[in-house]
Motif scaffolding. Structure first.
Motif, short mmCIF file in Angstrom:
data_model
loop_
_atom_site.label_atom_id
_atom_site.label_comp_id
_atom_site.label_asym_id
_atom_site.label_seq_id
_atom_site.Cartn_x
_atom_site.Cartn_y
_atom_site.Cartn_z
N ARG A 65 1.04 -1.47 0.03
CA ARG A 65 0.11 0.23 -0.02
C ARG A 65 1.10 1.22 -0.14
O ARG A 65 1.98 1.16 0.58
N ASP A 67 2.17 4.86 1.00
CA ASP A 67 2.45 5.38 2.52
C ASP A 67 2.40 6.84 2.22
O ASP A 67 2.54 7.76 3.29
N LEU A 154 14.37 2.49 -6.64
CA LEU A 154 14.15 1.05 -5.86
C LEU A 154 13.62 0.11 -6.77
O LEU A 154 12.40 -0.55 -6.69
N LYS A 158 17.99 -6.01 -3.27
CA LYS A 158 19.42 -6.37 -2.76
C LYS A 158 19.48 -7.80 -2.38
O LYS A 158 18.66 -8.31 -1.93
N PRO A 160 20.08 -10.60 -0.19
CA PRO A 160 19.97 -10.59 1.29
C PRO A 160 21.37 -10.94 2.14
O PRO A 160 21.26 -10.86 3.36
N THR A 195 12.36 -5.84 8.50
CA THR A 195 11.24 -4.97 9.10
C THR A 195 11.30 -3.51 8.88
O THR A 195 11.18 -2.81 9.71
N SER A 197 9.79 -0.67 5.64
CA SER A 197 8.42 -0.25 5.46
C SER A 197 7.74 -1.53 4.58
O SER A 197 6.55 -1.96 5.03
N THR A 198 8.55 -2.40 3.87
CA THR A 198 7.92 -3.65 3.20
C THR A 198 7.40 -4.51 4.40
O THR A 198 6.23 -5.16 4.34
N GLN A 201 4.37 -3.80 6.41
CA GLN A 201 3.10 -4.00 5.76
C GLN A 201 2.79 -5.47 5.71
O GLN A 201 1.86 -6.16 5.81
N ARG A 218 15.96 -7.44 12.63
CA ARG A 218 17.44 -6.92 12.87
C ARG A 218 17.60 -5.56 13.38
O ARG A 218 17.32 -5.53 14.58
N THR A 219 17.03 -4.61 12.71
CA THR A 219 16.82 -3.10 13.10
C THR A 219 15.50 -2.81 13.17
O THR A 219 14.90 -3.02 12.18
N ARG A 337 15.69 6.84 9.27
CA ARG A 337 15.30 5.78 8.18
C ARG A 337 14.06 6.16 7.93
O ARG A 337 13.16 6.93 8.48
N GLY A 389 15.10 -5.36 1.20
CA GLY A 389 15.30 -4.09 0.81
C GLY A 389 16.08 -4.21 -0.59
O GLY A 389 15.88 -5.16 -1.36
N TRP A 502 19.35 2.31 3.31
CA TRP A 502 19.77 2.54 1.89
C TRP A 502 19.59 3.80 1.47
O TRP A 502 20.38 4.03 0.48
P1 NAP Z 1 14.59 -1.52 3.67
O1 NAP Z 1 13.79 -0.36 4.63
O2 NAP Z 1 15.89 -1.48 3.37
O3 NAP Z 1 14.50 -2.90 4.84
C1 NAP Z 1 15.36 -3.96 4.61
C2 NAP Z 1 14.96 -4.57 5.99
O4 NAP Z 1 15.48 -5.92 5.83
C3 NAP Z 1 15.51 -4.09 7.29
O5 NAP Z 1 14.85 -4.45 8.44
C4 NAP Z 1 17.03 -4.87 7.36
O6 NAP Z 1 17.66 -4.95 8.43
C5 NAP Z 1 16.67 -6.16 6.75
N1 NAP Z 1 17.54 -6.94 6.58
C6 NAP Z 1 18.25 -6.93 5.06
N2 NAP Z 1 19.12 -7.93 5.11
C7 NAP Z 1 19.03 -8.67 6.52
C8 NAP Z 1 19.77 -9.75 6.66
N3 NAP Z 1 20.86 -10.20 6.04
N4 NAP Z 1 19.51 -10.32 8.13
C9 NAP Z 1 18.49 -9.73 8.70
N5 NAP Z 1 17.74 -8.58 8.17
C10 NAP Z 1 18.09 -8.10 6.96
O7 NAP Z 1 13.71 -1.99 2.77
P2 NAP Z 1 12.04 -2.03 2.39
O8 NAP Z 1 11.49 -2.49 3.62
O9 NAP Z 1 11.96 -2.88 1.12
O10 NAP Z 1 11.82 -0.49 1.98
C11 NAP Z 1 12.63 0.05 1.02
C12 NAP Z 1 11.95 1.42 0.63
O11 NAP Z 1 10.91 0.90 0.01
C13 NAP Z 1 11.23 2.11 1.82
O12 NAP Z 1 12.42 2.93 2.60
C14 NAP Z 1 10.43 3.04 1.09
O13 NAP Z 1 11.15 4.26 0.52
C15 NAP Z 1 9.76 2.26 0.04
N6 NAP Z 1 8.48 1.34 0.47
C16 NAP Z 1 7.54 2.02 0.35
C17 NAP Z 1 6.29 1.54 0.66
C18 NAP Z 1 4.94 2.34 0.61
O14 NAP Z 1 4.94 3.27 0.01
N7 NAP Z 1 4.18 1.84 1.34
C19 NAP Z 1 6.42 0.09 0.95
C20 NAP Z 1 7.33 -0.53 0.97
C21 NAP Z 1 8.55 0.15 0.59
P3 NAP Z 1 18.97 -3.70 8.71
O15 NAP Z 1 18.17 -2.48 8.77
O16 NAP Z 1 19.44 -4.34 10.21
O17 NAP Z 1 19.74 -3.99 7.69
#
Ligand code: NAP
Length: 554
Positions: A65, A67, A154, A158, A160, A195, A197-198, A201, A218-219, A337, A389, A502
């Motif tokens: 969704r 945000d 985006l 990445k 993992p 944990t 944004s993705t 949700q 993790r974070t 973040r 992410g 990121w």
């Molecule tokens: P993210 O913010 O980069 O979060 C990735 C998560 O994966 C983090 O919690 C990270 O922990 C964890 N992670 C990655 N590698 C790991 C590993 N090896 N072991 C354990 N945990 C690991 O990515 P995202 O949630 O996809 O969001 C990316 C961006 O997409 C957002 O900032 C936003 O801009 C956009 N987004 C927008 C919406 C919306 O509009 N609703 C929804 C989703 C995404 P660490 O932080 O410890 O590395």
């Protein structure tokens, strides 16, 4: 319109020739196609996915969704589209976003200009012929004087960095490459890693299903209540009457969206008043809290007060004090973040089927055939979801071979971090344009407002070239240096630098780190864009149209 050229490429295939090549079928690429077609230019666009939509095409995970408010997260360039499309929710879900994208594409007849399921593998500038030659994975060759990279911040998930993922015998799903058919979680043991944004949700949605959910955190992220509501027809009618004014406010705001901003500094009001303002913003939901005080991203102490307020809310909601403590983000400023918006995310952890696995105290060691192994033991799973992410901002352009003047690649140019002018053009890469590039407001402003701004800027630059008989344009080294100095100077005091995200390149191993986005606000960015175009694009190297390319364009 240009004719098809008879030059041949290095692969031997005969290139097809147009005026503009566009890579990417998200919001930026779609608007670029519309804009350049309206200018009477011939064009070809490419999209790796099976249809339009960019992130919304790929991200079909449960609970996906937007945000940002839907009425902000929509095109403003067409009065007709604004009037004909009606949003049903304040924050639209992914299926509605795809319906909107389909509505725009159908209404403007955009799809015939795209080749879908087509990945561009390289883009090479020819100095003497003043054209970009693009080769697709299937070996097709196209050339054009202008190339637009609408590849998005985006679009590259990445890796993992978890050993043994291919060993896992259950089903593995990447949030950013979710299947087009529903996934059944009933009776399954489901693991979610991530944990952001993705992940948030997904967790709040899958946690409500009849399954056992294991959240590998993790974070922890700070997340605030979205408080999504349906948009009543009377309200939408009102919005439609006032879209022009709403857009004007958005274009002149720091984030490119109509959201409250404050110039109030945190310590100018008493503790009781602060608390009342924070309570009020929590009740309002959305990103109201970010707009409550004006100094949250530069005053660490003020920021910590707000962070503590949110930690207090987590403690109020989560029944088990140990789980609440582990869910509280610590060690980095709130809003450093990407702030997340949720619907009863913290409440999800009160459910007996939802288990928090704290990877800070008990890190993931590897994936096994049966599940995920940490020092404390193995968690057996049927389904593993990776919400880990993206290689953000630079990943897409670094993923393929882009060669500019003298064969220099973007990889070489960006080896110490991305540099460009305005996040739109790169010195050494004539006639190559980016939308929402890494040194503009990129992740910090509304991507659709930014895409419209960038495409309009590019269109004006192309018009200037054509009206003045010019063959190419690029920023001078001095212009790019000055822009990068401004970007770095503004970024230095920002608390965004204090979190590993990121946004600063810290989530991908070996990636150059630093805040290389323009943090000065969207409206200021627009002023810089206008200034860069003034005086006939002073600050740019412009070259006359060469004979060879004139022949091609004949
Ligand atoms: P993210 O913010 O980069 O979060 C990735 C998560 O994966 C983090 O919690 C990270 O922990 C964890 N992670 C990655 N590698 C790991 C590993 N090896 N072991 C354990 N945990 C690991 O990515 P995202 O949630 O996809 O969001 C990316 C961006 O997409 C957002 O900032 C936003 O801009 C956009 N987004 C927008 C919406 C919306 O509009 N609703 C929804 C989703 C995404 P660490 O932080 O410890 O590395």
């Amino acid at each position: 319109m240009t004719a098809v050229a008879n030059a041949s490429s290095s692969s031997g295939a005969s290139p097809r020739r147009v005026d503009v090549l566009i890579v990417g079928g998200g919001f930026g690429g779609m608007y670029a196609v519309y804009k350049f077609r309206e200018m009477g230019l011939s064009l070809q666009a490419f999209e790796a996915g099976g249809d339009l939509g960019g992130v919304w095409y790929w991200n079909r995970y449960p609970g996906a969704r937007v945000d940002l408010p839907s009425i902000d997260y929509s095109y403003s360039f067409s009065r007709e589209i604004e009037q004909e499309w009606t949003w049903s929710e304040q924050y639209a879900a992914q299926p509605e976003l795809l319906r909107y994208i389909d509505f725009v594409a159908t209404r403007l007849d955009l799809r015939p200009h795209f080749q879908f399921n087509t990945r561009v593998e390289n883009a090479v500038w020819s100095e003497d012929r003043q054209v970009w030659t693009l080769t697709t994975k299937a070996g097709e060759v196209w050339e054009a004087p202008y190339c637009i990279m609408a590849t998005g911040p985006l679009s590259v998930p990445k890796k993992p960095e978890i050993d043994g993922l291919d060993r896992f015998h259950g089903q593995t799903y990447y949030a950013a490459r979710w299947p087009h058919t529903p996934v059944d979680f009933t009776g399954k043991r489901v693991g979610v890693i991530g944990t952001g944004s993705t992940g948030i949700q997904i967790i709040q949605t899958v946690g409500r299903e009849d399954c056992e959910l294991f959240v590998f955190q993790r974070t922890p992220s700070f997340t605030m209540p979205m408080r999504n509501v349906p948009l009543e027809p009377e309200y939408m009618a009102e919005v439609k009457r006032h879209y022009a004014g709403i857009r004007e406010v958005a274009r002149n705001s720091p984030i490119g969206g109509a959201r409250p901003q404050s110039t109030r500094a945190f310590f100018t009001v008493t503790p009781a008043q602060r608390l009342s303002l924070l309570e009020d913003s929590w009740k309002q939901g959305g990103l109201a809290m970010l707009g409550t005080f004006g100094d949250l991203m530069i005053n660490e102490e003020a920021n910590e007060h707000v962070a503590n307020f949110v930690r207090g809310k987590i403690a109020e909601v989560v029944n088990d004090p140990d789980t609440a403590e582990r869910l509280k983000p610590k060690g980095y400023p709130i809003f450093a973040r990407r702030p997340c918006l949720d619907t009863e995310y913290y409440e999800t952890f009160n459910r007996p089927n939802v288990h928090l696995m704290d990877c800070l105290t008990d890190p993931i060691i590897e994936a096994t055939e049966k599940g995920i192994r940490t020092a404390a033991g193995e968690t057996e799973l049927d389904i593993l979801i990776l919400a880990t992410g993206y290689d953000g901002l630079t990943g897409a352009l670094m993923a393929f071979d882009v060669q500019g003047r003298d064969g220099r690649t973007v990889q070489e140019k960006w080896k110490d971090g991305p540099r460009s002018h305005l996040g739109i053009m790169l010195e050494g890469f004539p006639n190559l344009f980016m939308t929402t590039g890494p040194n503009g407001p990129a992740a910090l402003a509304n991507i659709i407002r930014m895409s419209e701004n960038d495409v309009d800027w590019i269109a004006a630059a192309i018009l200037h070239l054509r009206e003045h008989g010019l063959g190419s344009i690029e920023p001078t080294r001095e212009t790019e240096d000055k822009w990068m100095e401004l970007v770095h100077t503004l970024a230095r005091p920002s608390l965004i630098n204090k979190a590993k995200t990121w946004w600063v390149g810290a989530n991908v191993e070996g990636k150059p780190q630093g805040l290389t986005q323009f943090v000065g606000g969207f409206m200021k960015y627009r002023e810089h864009c206008a200034a860069a175009a003034a005086g006939g694009y002073a600050g740019h190297r412009k070259e006359p149209l060469r004979r060879a390319s004139q022949d091609l364009a004949a």
